[in-house]
Each structure stands twice: as structure tokens, then as C-alpha cells.
Enzyme design. Structure first.
Site, PDB file in Angstrom:
ATOM      1  N   ASP A 460      -0.826   4.381   6.746  1.00 27.91           N
ATOM      2  CA  ASP A 460      -0.990   5.072   8.011  1.00 27.91           C
ATOM      3  C   ASP A 460       0.394   5.511   8.488  1.00 27.91           C
ATOM      4  OD1 ASP A 460      -2.279   6.011  10.278  1.00 27.91           O
ATOM      5  OD2 ASP A 460      -2.010   4.135  11.358  1.00 27.91           O
ATOM      6  N   ASP A 761      -3.298   0.169  11.366  1.00 25.86           N
ATOM      7  CA  ASP A 761      -2.984  -0.555  12.602  1.00 25.86           C
ATOM      8  C   ASP A 761      -4.106  -0.449  13.628  1.00 25.86           C
ATOM      9  OD1 ASP A 761      -2.772   2.081  13.270  1.00 25.86           O
ATOM     10  OD2 ASP A 761      -0.902   1.905  14.384  1.00 25.86           O
ATOM     11  N   ASP A 765      -9.172   2.012  10.640  1.00 30.76           N
ATOM     12  CA  ASP A 765      -8.748   1.778   9.258  1.00 30.76           C
ATOM     13  C   ASP A 765      -9.567   0.685   8.583  1.00 30.76           C
ATOM     14  OD1 ASP A 765      -6.501   3.607   9.305  1.00 30.76           O
ATOM     15  OD2 ASP A 765      -5.559   2.180  10.669  1.00 30.76           O
TER      16      ASP A 765
END
Length: 802
Positions: A460, A761, A765
Site C-alpha cells: 500500500d 493499513d 486491505d
């Protein structure tokens, strides 16, 4: 030799090769059966790994309890119709509870939430009545001075754990080994025969030497296992120590989940695990997944009419405030956990293969030992028959045969490398501890091994490659673009736009937010919430000054929290004059499509022309190319007859475009280069604008001149054949949905057989983190305990030595 080596390799692959993730129980039982044929002491061979039979029993017991809870949740409402109030169980207040000023017993308080007892809740005056009976303000929370007293009366938020095994239990387990038992018998026989033939003390030397060796083996094994068990307990305790947001002493603050007490006001958001049993106070669109507790896969909406929240469940959508009514072993989850015991940790793939090697070596050792014993016995009998005769025997002959047997047993002991799997486990545990020292929390021991074999990282951007400390860098409002430089910029903005525009902007910033501004004891403001919202609130506080506080009088009617699919957050508020207004903020391209008007410098909504739309898109792209995250704010006034159970989806007036800066972490570029040098491909998958993503990727060294940057909408529309050609070229994926990242990871693992590590985070995800071989939860805004610097520690710990 080559053919023989190939045979062992193929035998290992056929019998012991397990996939890198989630080995099946059948596969584990298969190699256990093979290992059990040669190593009879299961306590030594299978220490610190699962007892599969016990685990099956525990799962069956857990399912049985879940079924009971599920049935209870279904029938309790019907049962209450047949329960007479006079026959209800009476809960007596203890003297300690009455002296503390509380007017409800801990058992009765815990039973209200766990039993979904709406009748008792209403009898006590609802959530407000319960709060009064436990001396809690629903706005200010508990007083920290009452913390110890509440913990003593209502219990601590800890579950009863299985008592640790003592050092002597590990010694006893080590003594159960079959080979050591055989050696002990040999030592005793050697001592007896030695005393009979050679007398004291010469006759006991050989036997005492064997006993001393056995003692050293047992002590070393027991000490290693005992230290390992202590380390696992320490790591598990740290793993469960999650930080949550509560309101205490009138301010929002972070506390450990272990410090939660009855009466605490807990703030819940998407992805959080409910830390205790409690009652819903207020919130928006709260959807709870109770499958871990009741076994029901269908999520449950929590409202004022159905306010019961149970520990161990997960927030699937929405946000809320919760009043804690039971903690620790008083919760339904605590009682469920109290009936179960852990079945051990899963074997790592390397441990499985090494156990297979140990089995083959053990079998070879057994064959060699048997042949050695037979050869020695045959040679002894031939020699005795030629010189003395087979019918004549002496005491020394018995000692000779015993020595031959001891030699054979020694060959088996030396051949079976039982310490090999233990050494691997200790090495992985040591790596796990080192990663924790680097602020990387490892949830599964196998990850320490698997991530050293990673060939691809899907990372990410926000909070992983960047610092996740965001600040407003630029703002475009009323056809004016400004770089934010504190008070100077604020004064310039006030000079070119009207007070009405500033008022609407402040309303949108402060009302359309899940974060909260908390004033500390030192008088400084602290913002509790996500970094993006914190940046906007910091800007709002600067802009607000002492003059513009009218937004404080608004009342929220409905909130749609930020959603990673919709990429926006909306709120419906009631203004002081009785008017109703909707505010929305989110991804620039999405918000711009929802707007058909724009605010002018006087605060009026004017039609948005095609030329203005093109200019705004140019502004958005300009901000994005400067590596800024762009965010649009919009509002819409609705009449009083508007349905308040939904928020408008179009017809908004654009207020402003923000460019938010998130600096790249120091050392990320070097870390990415280390990955590339080690043969590890790094791909960035983010929800940001593609221009922002490309700018950050180039700065980090991820995007090269021949690399491909693609948007999630283009990727998800590709056929499997097109994806097979496309995926190797992808270095950046922008504006991606959670399932886009999941699809990319799945194809990398299935099509290209990559060992994939995924960093993330946020809850968006979660699907990809679960699918990957290694999932790394990162950043300072995660829903559970996560720390900064995980990527760097991962690279230095694993790839730096590749």
C-alpha cells in the site's frame, strides 16, 4: 548416488511437501503417521505443534457452544413472553457494590448484554438508566480515579489462560523418549553386571557415563523447551495487547484493551473487534459480524432498539459508541474461551519438511543399527564357537552383548536428529522476537520463515511507503489556489472569500468527520482519528480561529462512514435555523461527478459549466502530479420534507479541492532497491489518484520507465488471458478496490506461483492480507495493534540476507 538422491527428494516431495499456506489436516496427519513409526515419544516429536485429535475435539466443543448461543439468541425473545416478573432470578447487591455507590450487581449487569435481555434493560431505564446505576456519564465517561475500584468490583478485561507448564513437566516429557529409556535400562544393566564382574568403583564407570549423557540430553532439551514456551507466552500476550479509543474524564484517549473496565465509553469503527460486552449508545449504520460467537454468517444491525454488543464480534460497517457492561470472564466470549484450551501452534512448512527428513534419517539409522547389532552378534558367536564353544558362557559375555546393544542404541540416538525441528522453531521464534524489537508484530511464527522466501511484495502507499502524517499542502476554493503556509495563507483566504463560504467550509470539515479534537491537560489540541481527517481538522482549527464557531450548533441526523468501495463519506445535519444540509467528502473524481454546481466567493451555488469542470480536473491532476493526495468537499441543501433515512447521492455544490501531502518515509527508496537487488518485485497498489500514485512510485524507485501503471477499473475488466500477459508488467495500480488487490494477489499466487507478501493499513486491505502468503498490517491508523517501520524491518531482517 544421483539416482538415490533423486529418490529421496521425490519421496520427500510426495509425502511431506505442503503448500506454503494453510496445510490441510489430512496432510499433517500423513506425515505424523510416518514420523510416529520411528519416533514413539509424541511429547518430544510434537512439542509446540498441534495435537490434531485434541484440536478436533475443541472445535467440536466450540461449535456445540456456538449452537447453544445461537439457539439462545433466537428463542430468548419468545421465552420472555412466558416469564413472569415474579419468577425472575433476583440479583442481590453486595456490600462492596453498595458502598461504591453502584446500584446494580455485576452478574445482573453482565447478563443483560449476554442474554440480550431487552426486558431487564427497559426495567432499569435503558442505556441511560444503566449508566446512572454504574455512575457513568455517557458524554464524559468514567473518572480515572475510579479505575481500580471498578476493576476490583466488576473484574479486569483478561481471560483465564491455561496455566503454564512448569520446568519439571518439560523434564518429565524429555524422559519419556523411547531411546533414552532404552539407554537408561542399558545403563542399569551395565552397572549391575559391572559390579558383579569388576567390583566397586570400576564396575560402575560405564553405566554412570551413560546416565550422565542421558542427564545432559534431558536438561538441554527441557531448558530449550521451557525457554521456548516462555517466549511464546510473551509473544502471545503482546499480540493480544490492542490499543482502543475510549472517553474518560471528558476526553477521548487511547488505552490498552487490558485496561478496559465496566463503565468505559468505547469508540468503535469499521474493522474493530468489540473488546467487551456492552450496550449501543449512539452511532451510524453499525453492522456487526457475530459469526465468531454464534456461528451465524449473516451480519446483524445494531440500533437503539437492539443495542446489545458482544465481545469477540467484529464491526463490519459503520461506527458507534458503546457502554461497557461486562469484561473478561464475565463476557460471553470469556465463558466460551474458558471452556477451550489451545491445541498448539501450526507447523511451519520448513518444520514439516525437516520432520520428514528426520523420519527418513531415523529409518536409515534404525536399519544401520540393526545391521550393526546383527553383525557384532554373528562375529561374537563365530569367534566364541571357534575358540571356546557355544555351550560355555561367562559373565563377561553378557557384558559384551550388552555393549553391542548399547552401541546399536547409540547409533539410533545419534542418527535421529530430533533437535533439528526444535532448532528451527527456536530460530523462527528468535527472528519473531527480533522483528518485534523493530516494532513489527508477527502473529504467526511461520511468517518469519515464509517471508524470507517472498518473491513479490504488493504494498500500500499511505502509511507504508509514506509517513502517514498528513498535512494540507494546497487548497483550491472559489477559483483561487493557495499553498498552505499557516496564518499567512489563512489571512489571504479570508481576504478573497466571504464569511458565508468560510462558514460552509468549516461546517463540512468539522461535521463530516469521524475524528475528534481533544484538548489535553496542557491546553494543546490532539486529534484522535485517521491521518487524512486529522490534516483537514488541523486546517479547520487554523481557519476557525476565534470567530467562526457556528458549525458547533449543528446536529447530525445521519452518517455514512467512509467506505473503501464508494471512496467517500457523507453526513446529513440539521442547521441552527431548522434547515437540513448534506455534506460529502472523498476522492476527487468521484465527488466531481456528483456535483452540478460550484460555490462562488459570495457563498452562492452557481451552475458548474463544462469549462469549469475541465479546469477543476486540471487542478486535481496538477495537485496529483506533485504527489499530493486530492480530496473534494461538497454540500447540498435539502428541504424539511426530505427523507432523513438516506443521504443525497447527486446534485451537490463543490466547495473546495484539497491537496494533502504525505511525505515518503526515510530509507524507503534504499529498501526498495534492496528488494529489487534480491530478486523481489515490488508493486504499489493504492486507492489514490493515478498521478499521485505514479509520482510517489517514481520517488520510491518502484515505477521504472518500462513499467506499467494502471487503474483498478481497467484491471478488473480484463479477461484471465489478458491478465496473464498484463500482470508481470504492472508496477502501480491506482484507484483500486479491495477486490482488485485480492484479484492481483490471487493471480500472482495461482498463475505465476509467486510467494506474495501484502502490506496494508486499513480494513480495505483485509481480503488481500488474508489471501497472501505473508500479510503485514502496517501504519498508525490500523484497526488493531500496528506500528511504523514494518516494511523497513522486514527488508533488513529477511531480504538483506538473501
Amino acid at each position: 548416488m544421483e539416482g538415490r538422491g533423486w529418490g529421496i527428494d521425490s519421496y520427500l516431495k510426495h509425502n511431506f511437501d505442503l503448500p506454503a499456506k494453510n496445510p490441510s489436516e489430512d496432510a499433517q496427519r500423513k506425515w505424523r503417521s510416518a514420523v510416529g513409526k520411528i519416533v514413539k515419544n509424541r511429547r518430544r516429536r510434537f512439542r509446540m505443534v498441534p495435537d490434531l485429535d485434541k484440536r478436533s475435539e475443541e472445535e467440536a466443543k466450540k461449535r456445540k457452544i456456538q449452537e447453544k448461543i445461537r439457539v439462545a439468541l433466537y428463542v430468548q425473545q419468545a421465552a420472555f413472553h412466558f416469564i413472569d416478573a415474579a419468577n425472575r432470578k433476583e440479583h442481590h447487591l453486595s456490600e462492596e457494590v453498595m458502598k461504591a455507590g453502584f446500584s446494580i450487581s455485576p452478574d445482573e449487569l453482565a447478563s443483560i448484554a449476554s442474554g440480550h435481555d431487552i426486558k431487564s434493560l427497559k426495567m432499569h431505564g435503558g442505556v441511560e438508566g444503566i449508566s446512572r446505576k454504574i455512575n457513568v456519564s455517557l458524554d464524559d465517561g468514567i473518572n480515572t480515579t475510579d479505575f481500580s475500584m471498578r476493576q476490583n468490583l466488576y473484574g479486569a478485561n483478561r481471560y483465564v489462560e491455561k496455566p503454564p507448564r512448569s520446568f519439571w513437566m518439560f523434564v518429565w516429557d524429555a524422559l519419556q523418549d523411547l531411546t533414552l529409556i532404552i539407554l537408561m535400562i542399558c545403563a542399569l544393566i551395565s552397572i549391575v553386571v559391572g559390579l558383579a564382574t569388576e567390583g566397586w568403583p570400576k564396575g560402575v564407570y560405564d553405566g554412570l557415563g551413560i546416565l550422565l549423557s542421558i542427564f545432559l540430553v534431558v536438561i538441554v532439551t527441557a531448558v530449550s523447551d521451557y525457554k521456548q514456551s516462555l517466549q511464546f507466552r510473551e509473544l502471545d500476550k503482546e499480540k493480544k495487547n490492542i490499543v482502543i479509543h475510549v472517553t474518560r474524564d471528558g476526553s477521548r484517549q487511547k488505552v490498552s484493551i487490558y485496561d478496559l473496565v465496566v463503565g468505559d465509553i468505547v469508540h468503535l469503527s469499521i474493522g474493530d473487534q468489540v473488546p467487551a460486552d456492552g450496550l449501543f449508545i449512539s452511532g451510524y449504520s453499525l453492522l456487526i459480524d457475530e459469526s465468531s460467537l454464534s456461528g451465524e454468517s449473516e451480519p446483524v444491525y445494531i440500533t437503539q432498539e437492539k443495542p446489545f454488543l458482544l465481545a469477540g464480534t467484529t464491526v463490519q460497517d459503520g461506527s458507534a459508541k458503546m457502554l461497557v457492561t461486562a469484561v473478561g470472564m464475565h463476557t460471553e466470549w470469556g465463558r466460551l474461551m474458558g471452556t477451550l484450551s489451545q491445541g498448539g501452534e501450526d507447523e511451519t512448512p520448513l518444520q514439516v519438511k525437516l520432520n520428514g527428513v528426520a523420519t527418513i534419517i531415523g529409518q536409515i539409522g534404525l536399519v544401520v543399527a540393526t545391521l550393526t547389532f546383527v553383525v557384532l552378534i554373528v562375529r561374537f558367536l563365530v569367534d566364541k564357537g571357534m575358540h571356546v564353544g557355544l555351550l560355555t558362557w561367562f559373565p563377561e559375555d553378557a557384558l559384551t552383548l550388552l555393549n553391542y546393544f548399547a552401541i546399536s542404541v547409540t547409533i539410533i540416538v545419534v542418527a535421529v536428529p530430533e533437535g533439528l525441528p526444535l532448532a528451527v522453531t527456536l530460530s523462527l521464534a528468535f527472528a519473531m522476537k527480533k522483528l518485534m524489537d523493530d516494532k513489527a508484530l508477527v502473529r504467526h511464527l511461520s511468517a518469519c520463515e515464509t517471508m524470507g522466501s517472498a518473491s513479490c511484495i504488493c504494498t500500500d502507499k499511505t502509511g507504508t511507503l509514506t509517513t502517514n502524517h498528513m498535512v494540507v499542502d494546497k487548497i483550491w476554493i472559489c477559483e483561487v489556489s493557495k499553498s498552505f503556509r499557516g496564518k499567512e495563507t489563512i489571512n489571504d483566504l479570508k481576504a478573497v472569500i466571504s464569511e458565508k463560504v468560510l462558514s460552509i467550509l468549516l461546517q463540512c470539515i468539522f461535521e463530516n468527520s469521524d475524528s475528534e479534537v481533544v484538548k489535553g491537560k496542557d491546553g494543546k489540541n490532539t486529534i484522535m482519528g485517521t491521518p487524512t481527517e486529522a490534516a483537514l481538522l488541523e486546517f479547520g482549527l487554523e481557519l476557525e480561529g476565534e470567530c467562526y464557531a457556528q458549525h458547533r450548533d449543528c446536529k447530525k441526523l445521519r452518517v455514512e462512514p467512509f467506505n473503501s468501495v464508494k471512496k467517500k463519506m457523507s453526513v446529513l445535519v440539521s442547521l441552527p435555523g431548522g434547515r437540513i444540509r448534506a455534506f460529502c467528502k472523498g476522492a476527487s473524481e468521484i465527488l466531481l461527478q456528483m456535483c452540478d454546481k460550484i460555490i462562488d466567493s459570495d457563498g452562492n451555488s452557481v451552475p458548474l459549466s463544462e469549462v469549469q469542470t475541465k479546469n477543476i480536473l486540471d487542478i486535481i491532476n496538477t495537485f496529483a502530479c506533485e504527489a499530493l493526495r486530492t480530496l473534494c468537499l461538497a454540500f447540498k441543501d435539502v428541504d424539511e420534507t426530505y427523507e432523513r433515512d438516506k443521504i443525497p447521492a447527486d446534485g451537490y455544490t463543490l466547495i473546495a479541492v484539497f491537496g494533502i501531502k504525505d511525505p515518503v518515509r526515510p530509507g524507503v527508496r534504499d529498501a526498495v532497491q534492496s528488494c529489487i537487488a534480491a530478486g523481489v518485485t515490488v508493486r504499489m497498489v493504492t486507492g489514490d489518484n493515478i498521478n499521485t500514485a505514479k509520482a510517489i512510485a517514481r520517488e520510491c524507485g518502484i515505477l521504472t520507465d518500462d513499467g506499467l501503471a494502471i487503474e483498478g477499473s481497467d484491471f478488473r475488466n480484463k479477461s484471465p488471458e489478458e491478465m496473464k500477459d498484463l500482470i508481470p508488467e504492472i508496477q502501480v495500480m491506482a484507484r483500486s478496490l479491495p477486490l482488485d488487490k485480492h484479484t492481483l494477489v490471487t493471480n500472482l499466487r495461482s498463475m505465476f506461483h509467486e510467494v506474495v507478501a501484502v502490506t496494508g493499513d486499513g480494513t480495505n486491505d483485509a481480503p488481500a492480507l488474508h489471501e497472501a502468503d505473508i500479510g503485514l498490517a502496517m501504519g498508525i491508523a490500523g484497526t488493531e495493534h500496528a506500528s511504523q517501520g514494518v516494511l523497513l524491518s522486514l527488508l533488513s531482517s529477511c531480504f538483506g540476507s538473501t
